[in-house]
Design a protein around this motif. Structure first.
Motif, PDB file in Angstrom:
ATOM      1  N   SER A  57       8.334 -16.044   8.516  1.00 33.33           N
ATOM      2  CA  SER A  57       8.345 -17.170   9.462  1.00 33.33           C
ATOM      3  C   SER A  57       9.767 -17.681   9.645  1.00 33.33           C
ATOM      4  O   SER A  57      10.657 -17.399   8.837  1.00 33.33           O
ATOM      5  CB  SER A  57       7.459 -18.324   8.961  1.00 33.33           C
ATOM      6  OG  SER A  57       8.062 -18.947   7.848  1.00 33.33           O
ATOM      7  N   GLY A  58       9.948 -18.470  10.696  1.00 35.63           N
ATOM      8  CA  GLY A  58      11.229 -19.136  10.895  1.00 35.63           C
ATOM      9  C   GLY A  58      11.498 -20.133   9.783  1.00 35.63           C
ATOM     10  O   GLY A  58      12.646 -20.331   9.369  1.00 35.63           O
ATOM     11  N   THR A  59      10.436 -20.756   9.301  1.00 38.33           N
ATOM     12  CA  THR A  59      10.588 -21.728   8.215  1.00 38.33           C
ATOM     13  C   THR A  59      11.113 -21.044   6.952  1.00 38.33           C
ATOM     14  O   THR A  59      12.014 -21.562   6.276  1.00 38.33           O
ATOM     15  CB  THR A  59       9.223 -22.396   7.924  1.00 38.33           C
ATOM     16  OG1 THR A  59       8.653 -22.827   9.160  1.00 38.33           O
ATOM     17  CG2 THR A  59       9.381 -23.578   7.005  1.00 38.33           C
ATOM     18  N   VAL A 135      20.020 -27.795  15.892  1.00 38.09           N
ATOM     19  CA  VAL A 135      18.865 -27.083  16.459  1.00 38.09           C
ATOM     20  C   VAL A 135      19.122 -26.873  17.950  1.00 38.09           C
ATOM     21  O   VAL A 135      19.587 -27.785  18.633  1.00 38.09           O
ATOM     22  CB  VAL A 135      17.578 -27.908  16.254  1.00 38.09           C
ATOM     23  CG1 VAL A 135      16.373 -27.199  16.865  1.00 38.09           C
ATOM     24  CG2 VAL A 135      17.338 -28.179  14.771  1.00 38.09           C
ATOM     25  N   ASP A 161      19.773 -23.497  13.593  1.00 38.05           N
ATOM     26  CA  ASP A 161      18.333 -23.320  13.810  1.00 38.05           C
ATOM     27  C   ASP A 161      18.132 -22.919  15.275  1.00 38.05           C
ATOM     28  O   ASP A 161      18.011 -23.758  16.161  1.00 38.05           O
ATOM     29  CB  ASP A 161      17.572 -24.602  13.467  1.00 38.05           C
ATOM     30  CG  ASP A 161      16.059 -24.439  13.615  1.00 38.05           C
ATOM     31  OD1 ASP A 161      15.626 -23.446  14.231  1.00 38.05           O
ATOM     32  OD2 ASP A 161      15.318 -25.317  13.130  1.00 38.05           O
ATOM     33  N   ALA A 163      15.580 -21.198  16.321  1.00 36.31           N
ATOM     34  CA  ALA A 163      14.175 -20.777  16.379  1.00 36.31           C
ATOM     35  C   ALA A 163      13.637 -20.761  17.811  1.00 36.31           C
ATOM     36  O   ALA A 163      12.770 -19.965  18.143  1.00 36.31           O
ATOM     37  CB  ALA A 163      13.322 -21.693  15.510  1.00 36.31           C
ATOM     38  N   GLU A 164      14.163 -21.672  18.650  1.00 34.18           N
ATOM     39  CA  GLU A 164      13.650 -21.790  20.019  1.00 34.18           C
ATOM     40  C   GLU A 164      14.551 -21.093  21.029  1.00 34.18           C
ATOM     41  O   GLU A 164      14.287 -21.143  22.235  1.00 34.18           O
ATOM     42  CB  GLU A 164      13.530 -23.287  20.378  1.00 34.18           C
ATOM     43  CG  GLU A 164      12.648 -24.044  19.402  1.00 34.18           C
ATOM     44  CD  GLU A 164      12.601 -25.555  19.632  1.00 34.18           C
ATOM     45  OE1 GLU A 164      13.212 -26.040  20.610  1.00 34.18           O
ATOM     46  OE2 GLU A 164      11.945 -26.241  18.829  1.00 34.18           O
ATOM     47  N   SER A 185      12.825 -17.633  15.117  1.00 32.72           N
ATOM     48  CA  SER A 185      11.381 -17.670  14.863  1.00 32.72           C
ATOM     49  C   SER A 185      10.657 -16.770  15.853  1.00 32.72           C
ATOM     50  O   SER A 185      11.008 -16.737  17.038  1.00 32.72           O
ATOM     51  CB  SER A 185      10.846 -19.101  14.999  1.00 32.72           C
ATOM     52  OG  SER A 185       9.425 -19.086  15.068  1.00 32.72           O
ATOM     53  N   LYS A 190       6.612 -18.932  20.592  1.00 38.01           N
ATOM     54  CA  LYS A 190       8.042 -18.846  20.860  1.00 38.01           C
ATOM     55  C   LYS A 190       8.345 -17.847  21.980  1.00 38.01           C
ATOM     56  O   LYS A 190       7.448 -17.211  22.513  1.00 38.01           O
ATOM     57  CB  LYS A 190       8.792 -18.492  19.569  1.00 38.01           C
ATOM     58  CG  LYS A 190       8.747 -19.622  18.523  1.00 38.01           C
ATOM     59  CD  LYS A 190       9.642 -20.748  18.906  1.00 38.01           C
ATOM     60  CE  LYS A 190       9.573 -22.058  18.117  1.00 38.01           C
ATOM     61  NZ  LYS A 190       9.087 -22.175  16.799  1.00 38.01           N
TER      62      LYS A 190
HETATM   63  C1  LIG Z   1       9.299 -22.956  15.562  1.00 33.77           C
HETATM   64  C2  LIG Z   1      10.410 -23.649  14.913  1.00 33.77           C
HETATM   65  C3  LIG Z   1      10.750 -23.423  13.566  1.00 33.77           C
HETATM   66  C4  LIG Z   1       9.872 -22.705  12.591  1.00 33.77           C
HETATM   67  O1  LIG Z   1       9.492 -21.452  12.903  1.00 33.77           O
HETATM   68  P1  LIG Z   1       8.120 -20.838  12.304  1.00 33.77           P
HETATM   69  O2  LIG Z   1       8.291 -19.401  12.621  1.00 33.77           O
HETATM   70  O3  LIG Z   1       6.992 -21.505  13.049  1.00 33.77           O
HETATM   71  O4  LIG Z   1       8.081 -21.115  10.842  1.00 33.77           O
HETATM   72  C5  LIG Z   1      11.883 -24.018  13.068  1.00 33.77           C
HETATM   73  N1  LIG Z   1      12.652 -24.805  13.810  1.00 33.77           N
HETATM   74  C6  LIG Z   1      12.350 -25.074  15.099  1.00 33.77           C
HETATM   75  C7  LIG Z   1      13.265 -25.956  15.865  1.00 33.77           C
HETATM   76  C8  LIG Z   1      11.221 -24.518  15.693  1.00 33.77           C
HETATM   77  O5  LIG Z   1      10.923 -24.820  16.957  1.00 33.77           O
END
Ligand SMILES: *Cc1c(COP(=O)(O)O)cnc(C)c1O
Length: 382
Positions: A57-59, A135, A161, A163-164, A185, A190
Motif C-alpha cells: 500500500s501507499g501507507t 503531499v 507523498d 500518492a495522488e 499509491s 487512484k
Molecule cells: C491514497 C493516499 C495514501 C495512501 O495510499 P494507500 O495505498 O491507500 O495506503 C497516502 N497519502 C495520500 C495523500 C493518499 O491520497
C-alpha cells in the motif's frame, strides 16, 4: 433505477486481464516473481529514479520511507493538515509527532511560508525534525521550487507523498522525484491501481534495499529463518505487480481522459460566479480528481447543496479531505493554521473524475449539474 456513478472507480479491461492471467499461468503466484521486478523497473524508468520498491500500500510505502530517512520515536514530522489520514498515520506508526501545517488556498498544497516559519521555530526550540512530508494534493505538485531549498537549508529530509500524483509533473520533472524518497499509491481509487499497492521511488539505493528488506519481515539471506530486527509483511504480490504493469501501459491514456473531463467541467462551470476549479491553471497536473470550490456569497448555494442534488441522482461526490487538525485522533497534535484548509473542507467538492467513466455517464453528470444550476441560478447557464 440508474446505476451509481462513482468518483474514481478502477479503470481495468482486457489488457489488465491478459497480464494477470499470464502471471497466474507463469506459476509466480507466491509473493516474489518476475512481474514484481519488472513493475519496479518500469516505474523507476518512467520517473527516472535509481530504483523503486513495490509494497502492499501507499501507507506501507510512507512508513518505510520515513524509517528510511531516519525518523525516530519522538521526532517532529511536518505534515500538511489537508491530506488523507495515511500521511499522518505513518508518522504515528514510528511514534513520531506530526505537526500540521495549513495549505495555500489556491492550490490546497502546503503553505511554504508557514513551513519556513515552523522550521525556524522548531529548531529554536531544539526539536529534532525527522522529515517534512509535502503531499501533491489531488494530482498537483506542491511548490518544490521553494520547498526543496528550505529542506536543504534546514538539513531536514524531504519525503514526497505523491500518492495522488503519479504522472503529474512540476516544471517538467515527474511527481515522486522531488524528495530524498517519493511515495506512490495504487489503491483502487487512484490514477492507476493494483487493486491495492504502493511504491517507494528514490535514487538512494541503500535506502531502497533496506526498505525491501524491511518489507519482507527483515529476513536475512539464510536457508533457515534468520531475523536481526523487526520487519513488516509489506511486499506487493507478483500478481498485483502484473496488474500494475498493464495499468502503467495505459497510464497516459487514462490521464488524458481525466484531463479532458476536467476541461469539460471547467467549460461548464466557467459562467458560474463564485465557482472555481482548484488548481485550474496547473497544466502539469494528472487531474486525479476535479475539485471545485464554491463561494456561497457569490453564487447563492453551497457545495453541499450540489452534493445532495447529485446524490439524489446516484452520482457520488466527496468533500475534500477533512483536515488532520480536526480529526479526533490528532487532538493532541500541534498545528500552524490560517483557516485555508477548513475553508476548503467547507467549500470544496470533488466531482466524478474517473477515466473509466463512459460518455453516457459523463453526460448524466453534466445534465444533473446543468439542472442544478438552472434551478439555483434561474437558468443562468448557457
Ligand atoms: C491514497 C493516499 C495514501 C495512501 O495510499 P494507500 O495505498 O491507500 O495506503 C497516502 N497519502 C495520500 C495523500 C493518499 O491520497
Amino acid at each position: 433505477m440508474s446505476q451509481t456513478i462513482h468518483l474514481s472507480p478502477p479503470d481495468v479491461g482486457p489488457l489488465e486481464e491478459s497480464y494477470l492471467v499470464a502471471a497466474l499461468r507463469s506459476g509466480w503466484v507466491a509473493p516474489a516473481g518476475p512481474d514484481l521486478q519488472a513493475f519496479e523497473s518500469d516505474i523507476a524508468q518512467r520517473l527516472g529514479t535509481g530504483g523503486a520498491v513495490a509494497v502492499s500500500s501507499g501507507t506501507a510505502a510512507l512508513h518505510l520511507a520515513l524509517l528510511g530517512v531516519g525518523v525516530r520515536p519522538g521526532d517532529v514530522v511536518v505534515v500538511p493538515t489537508l491530506t488523507f489520514v495515511a500521511t499522518a498515520n505513518a508518522v504515528r506508526y514510528i511514534g513520531a509527532r506530526p505537526v500540521f501545517v495549513d495549505c495555500d488556498p489556491r492550490t490546497g498544497n502546503v503553505d511554504v511560508g508557514l513551513v519556513a516559519d515552523l522550521l525556524r521555530q522548531l529548531r529554536s526550540r531544539g526539536e529534532r525534525i525527522g522529515a517534512i512530508v509535502p503531499v501533491d494534493m489531488f494530482g498537483s505538485c506542491a511548490d518544490y521550487g521553494a520547498l526543496a531549498p528550505l529542506c536543504v537549508e534546514a538539513g531536514v529530509p524531504l519525503v514526497e507523498d505523491a500518492a495522488e500524483a503519479l504522472g503529474a509533473n512540476h516544471r517538467g520533472r515527474p511527481a515522486g522525484t522531488f524528495g530524498h524518497v517519493g511515495v506512490l499509491s495504487f489503491n483502487g481509487n487512484k490514477i492507476m491501481t493494483t487493486s491495492g499497492g504502493g511504491m517507494l521511488v528514490s535514487d538512494d539505493t541503500a535506502l531502497l534495499d533496506r526498505a525491501r528488506h524491511l518489507s519482507t519481515q527483515a529476513r536475512e539471506p539464510a536457508r533457515h529463518y534468520e531475523h536481526r530486527e523487526t520487519g513488516y509483511n509489506y511486499r506487493l504480490s507478483n500478481l498485483l505487480a502484473a496488474l500494475g504493469r498493464a495499468q502503467l501501459v495505459r497510464l497516459d491514456g487514462m490521464i488524458a481522459r481525466r484531463r479532458h473531463l476536467r476541461d469539460q467541467y471547467a467549460k461548464l462551470l466557467a459562467p458560474v460566479p463564485g465557482v472555481e476549479l482548484l488548481n485550474a491553471e496547473d497544466t502539469e497536473s494528472n487531474c486525479w480528481l476535479t475539485v471545485i470550490t464554491v463561494e456561497r456569497e457569490r453564487c447563492g448555494w453551497r457545495a453541499d447543496d450540489l452534493a445532495v442534488h447529485l446524490a439524489e441522482r446516484h452520482i457520488e461526490t466527496r468533500p475534500v479531505w477533512k483536515p488532520m487538525h480536526l480529526q479526533p485522533m490528532h487532538a493532541d497534535a500541534e498545528s500552524v493554521l490560517t483557516g485555508a484548509a477548513e475553508r476548503l473542507f467547507a467549500d470544496g467538492l470533488t466531482l466524478p473524475s474517473g477515466s473509466a467513466l463512459t460518455e453516457p455517464q459523463i453526460a448524466r453528470v453534466f445534465a444533473a449539474i446543468d439542472e442544478f444550476l438552472a434551478v439555483r441560478a434561474g437558468g443562468a447557464t448557457a
